[in-house]
Design a protein around this motif. Sequence first.
Motif, PDB file in Angstrom:
ATOM      1  N   ARG A  85      70.492 -58.191 -41.817  1.00 10.57           N
ATOM      2  CA  ARG A  85      70.670 -58.850 -40.515  1.00 10.57           C
ATOM      3  C   ARG A  85      69.961 -60.196 -40.573  1.00 10.57           C
ATOM      4  O   ARG A  85      68.743 -60.293 -40.401  1.00 10.57           O
ATOM      5  CB  ARG A  85      70.088 -57.982 -39.391  1.00 10.57           C
ATOM      6  CG  ARG A  85      70.234 -58.586 -37.994  1.00 10.57           C
ATOM      7  CD  ARG A  85      69.802 -57.586 -36.927  1.00 10.57           C
ATOM      8  NE  ARG A  85      69.836 -58.176 -35.592  1.00 10.57           N
ATOM      9  CZ  ARG A  85      68.782 -58.706 -34.969  1.00 10.57           C
ATOM     10  NH1 ARG A  85      67.589 -58.699 -35.548  1.00 10.57           N
ATOM     11  NH2 ARG A  85      68.904 -59.229 -33.767  1.00 10.57           N
ATOM     12  N   ALA A 106      82.758 -44.293 -35.934  1.00 11.17           N
ATOM     13  CA  ALA A 106      81.560 -44.810 -36.591  1.00 11.17           C
ATOM     14  C   ALA A 106      80.810 -43.660 -37.268  1.00 11.17           C
ATOM     15  O   ALA A 106      80.853 -42.518 -36.813  1.00 11.17           O
ATOM     16  CB  ALA A 106      80.654 -45.511 -35.579  1.00 11.17           C
ATOM     17  N   THR A 135      72.620 -46.719 -33.843  1.00  6.74           N
ATOM     18  CA  THR A 135      71.217 -46.905 -33.475  1.00  6.74           C
ATOM     19  C   THR A 135      71.162 -46.909 -31.954  1.00  6.74           C
ATOM     20  O   THR A 135      72.072 -47.417 -31.291  1.00  6.74           O
ATOM     21  CB  THR A 135      70.637 -48.212 -34.026  1.00  6.74           C
ATOM     22  OG1 THR A 135      71.448 -49.325 -33.591  1.00  6.74           O
ATOM     23  CG2 THR A 135      70.584 -48.188 -35.545  1.00  6.74           C
ATOM     24  N   HIS A 187      77.412 -53.093 -39.707  1.00 10.40           N
ATOM     25  CA  HIS A 187      76.747 -52.591 -38.509  1.00 10.40           C
ATOM     26  C   HIS A 187      77.237 -53.439 -37.343  1.00 10.40           C
ATOM     27  O   HIS A 187      77.005 -54.651 -37.285  1.00 10.40           O
ATOM     28  CB  HIS A 187      75.221 -52.688 -38.620  1.00 10.40           C
ATOM     29  CG  HIS A 187      74.531 -51.961 -37.519  1.00 10.40           C
ATOM     30  ND1 HIS A 187      73.997 -50.693 -37.672  1.00 10.40           N
ATOM     31  CD2 HIS A 187      74.317 -52.300 -36.220  1.00 10.40           C
ATOM     32  CE1 HIS A 187      73.481 -50.295 -36.521  1.00 10.40           C
ATOM     33  NE2 HIS A 187      73.668 -51.255 -35.633  1.00 10.40           N
ATOM     34  N   TYR A 203      66.132 -46.124 -41.833  1.00 12.51           N
ATOM     35  CA  TYR A 203      67.155 -47.175 -41.899  1.00 12.51           C
ATOM     36  C   TYR A 203      66.481 -48.531 -41.719  1.00 12.51           C
ATOM     37  O   TYR A 203      66.331 -49.014 -40.608  1.00 12.51           O
ATOM     38  CB  TYR A 203      68.192 -46.911 -40.807  1.00 12.51           C
ATOM     39  CG  TYR A 203      69.313 -47.921 -40.679  1.00 12.51           C
ATOM     40  CD1 TYR A 203      69.822 -48.619 -41.767  1.00 12.51           C
ATOM     41  CD2 TYR A 203      69.895 -48.149 -39.427  1.00 12.51           C
ATOM     42  CE1 TYR A 203      70.865 -49.524 -41.618  1.00 12.51           C
ATOM     43  CE2 TYR A 203      70.939 -49.044 -39.264  1.00 12.51           C
ATOM     44  CZ  TYR A 203      71.424 -49.730 -40.357  1.00 12.51           C
ATOM     45  OH  TYR A 203      72.462 -50.620 -40.207  1.00 12.51           O
ATOM     46  N   GLN A 215      70.249 -52.572 -43.753  1.00 12.82           N
ATOM     47  CA  GLN A 215      71.075 -53.567 -43.065  1.00 12.82           C
ATOM     48  C   GLN A 215      70.562 -54.972 -43.350  1.00 12.82           C
ATOM     49  O   GLN A 215      69.359 -55.250 -43.196  1.00 12.82           O
ATOM     50  CB  GLN A 215      71.064 -53.326 -41.553  1.00 12.82           C
ATOM     51  CG  GLN A 215      71.959 -54.309 -40.800  1.00 12.82           C
ATOM     52  CD  GLN A 215      71.834 -54.215 -39.290  1.00 12.82           C
ATOM     53  OE1 GLN A 215      72.107 -55.182 -38.566  1.00 12.82           O
ATOM     54  NE2 GLN A 215      71.409 -53.058 -38.785  1.00 12.82           N
ATOM     55  N   ASN A 274      75.513 -57.238 -40.967  1.00 13.37           N
ATOM     56  CA  ASN A 274      75.474 -57.242 -39.515  1.00 13.37           C
ATOM     57  C   ASN A 274      76.698 -57.960 -38.960  1.00 13.37           C
ATOM     58  O   ASN A 274      76.851 -59.180 -39.140  1.00 13.37           O
ATOM     59  CB  ASN A 274      74.190 -57.912 -39.022  1.00 13.37           C
ATOM     60  CG  ASN A 274      74.080 -57.898 -37.515  1.00 13.37           C
ATOM     61  OD1 ASN A 274      74.385 -58.883 -36.847  1.00 13.37           O
ATOM     62  ND2 ASN A 274      73.655 -56.772 -36.966  1.00 13.37           N
ATOM     63  N   SER A 277      75.422 -50.541 -32.817  1.00 11.86           N
ATOM     64  CA  SER A 277      74.254 -50.732 -31.952  1.00 11.86           C
ATOM     65  C   SER A 277      74.592 -50.252 -30.544  1.00 11.86           C
ATOM     66  O   SER A 277      75.515 -50.773 -29.912  1.00 11.86           O
ATOM     67  CB  SER A 277      73.847 -52.206 -31.910  1.00 11.86           C
ATOM     68  OG  SER A 277      73.366 -52.630 -33.164  1.00 11.86           O
ATOM     69  N   LEU A 280      74.600 -52.642 -45.406  1.00  6.95           N
ATOM     70  CA  LEU A 280      75.432 -52.961 -44.254  1.00  6.95           C
ATOM     71  C   LEU A 280      75.225 -54.409 -43.852  1.00  6.95           C
ATOM     72  O   LEU A 280      74.088 -54.883 -43.743  1.00  6.95           O
ATOM     73  CB  LEU A 280      75.112 -52.052 -43.067  1.00  6.95           C
ATOM     74  CG  LEU A 280      75.755 -50.656 -43.134  1.00  6.95           C
ATOM     75  CD1 LEU A 280      74.907 -49.721 -43.979  1.00  6.95           C
ATOM     76  CD2 LEU A 280      75.926 -50.072 -41.751  1.00  6.95           C
ATOM     77  N   GLY A 315      78.128 -48.569 -38.856  1.00  3.36           N
ATOM     78  CA  GLY A 315      77.104 -48.258 -37.865  1.00  3.36           C
ATOM     79  C   GLY A 315      77.373 -49.040 -36.597  1.00  3.36           C
ATOM     80  O   GLY A 315      78.169 -49.989 -36.592  1.00  3.36           O
ATOM     81  N   ILE A 349      65.960 -52.564 -41.590  1.00  2.02           N
ATOM     82  CA  ILE A 349      66.764 -53.721 -41.193  1.00  2.02           C
ATOM     83  C   ILE A 349      65.964 -54.972 -41.523  1.00  2.02           C
ATOM     84  O   ILE A 349      64.771 -55.054 -41.199  1.00  2.02           O
ATOM     85  CB  ILE A 349      67.092 -53.678 -39.689  1.00  2.02           C
ATOM     86  CG1 ILE A 349      67.823 -52.377 -39.337  1.00  2.02           C
ATOM     87  CG2 ILE A 349      67.919 -54.888 -39.272  1.00  2.02           C
ATOM     88  CD1 ILE A 349      67.918 -52.116 -37.841  1.00  2.02           C
TER      89      ILE A 349
END
Length: 331
Positions: free
Chosen positions: A171, A255, A259, A217, A138, A169, A201, A240, A199, A238, A140
């Motif tokens: 981000r 979800a 992570t 996410h 995954y 992701q 963020n 965190s 995704l 997703g 980021i």
Amino acid sequence: MTPRLPPMHVMAGALRDTGGRVLLAQRPPGKHLAGLWEFPGGKLEPGETPLIALARELREELGIEIDLLSCTPLTRVPWAYGERGLHLDVWQVTRWQGAPASLDNQALQWCKPRQVDPAMLAPADRAILQTLRLPSRYPITPADLPSTAVESLFCQVSEAIEQGARLLQLRLPAWPVAAVRELAARLLPTARAHDAQLLLNADIEGARQLGPGVGVHLKTAQLSTLAERPLPWNQPVGASCHDAQQLAQAVRIGADFATLSPLAATRSHPQASPLGWARFGELTEAAALPVYALGGVAPAQVEIARQAGGQGVAGIRAFWAGLLAEPGWPG
């Protein structure tokens, strides 16, 4: 107070055919959760080993003889239906003798994992579906990229998708929200063409506007404020997480994955206490959703993460060099 019953150990088989489809069975009338679909299997009997129990259950339900050498562990799902806890022990099965048939008054269907609506599954089986859908890596995007790097990042993400990345992701906290959404919109045709998921963020509204192929996410603080899943099932969610309570909240809102960080010490968060693989494994074992190890991990540590019960590894800078095609299930 009535004491809670010990968890029931239940075996389930994710049978995969050569086209990447998996077999689902519908719970028949009169049974708990009748009408919902599940991965076939049944409970472990006293004195049985897990694989022997799985072979027996699939023989009794489907009339097939599985090749035990083709079976590999897929995931374990802790669940509870009322007072009864469940330990769902799931194995991939790729070879068997005979054609699966309905011997237990259940409907059967073969489906590609991406085409299954999780709402049609028994609740405990939804985590199995997500495990099958999700890749092992995954990536980021680096958070400190300036918005002037948009063309370079567009090319890098496009190339990563074409090379096999299936979950990424965006981000980019220093960028204007509109710029991140515009980048996602430009990437979306490539993502959809390769069955990849982007995704955003923390940007739930942006994901809603962009639609299927784009998810969100959730930040840790954001996760704690939600009472339900913020997007439909065809848009990934997703979360965190850093501890058991946050993982449980991610499960409660539906979800798709989480992570869990930091696995190891990182320069970006020197004050955070690293979990280490042992603690990561303990937390993942108790979580009823796929979990990626994040923080101080490298793409090559996928197998270590899987041995600890995780879905795989997530990361930032190390994941943007030499991304390889994602091995695993077409779906």
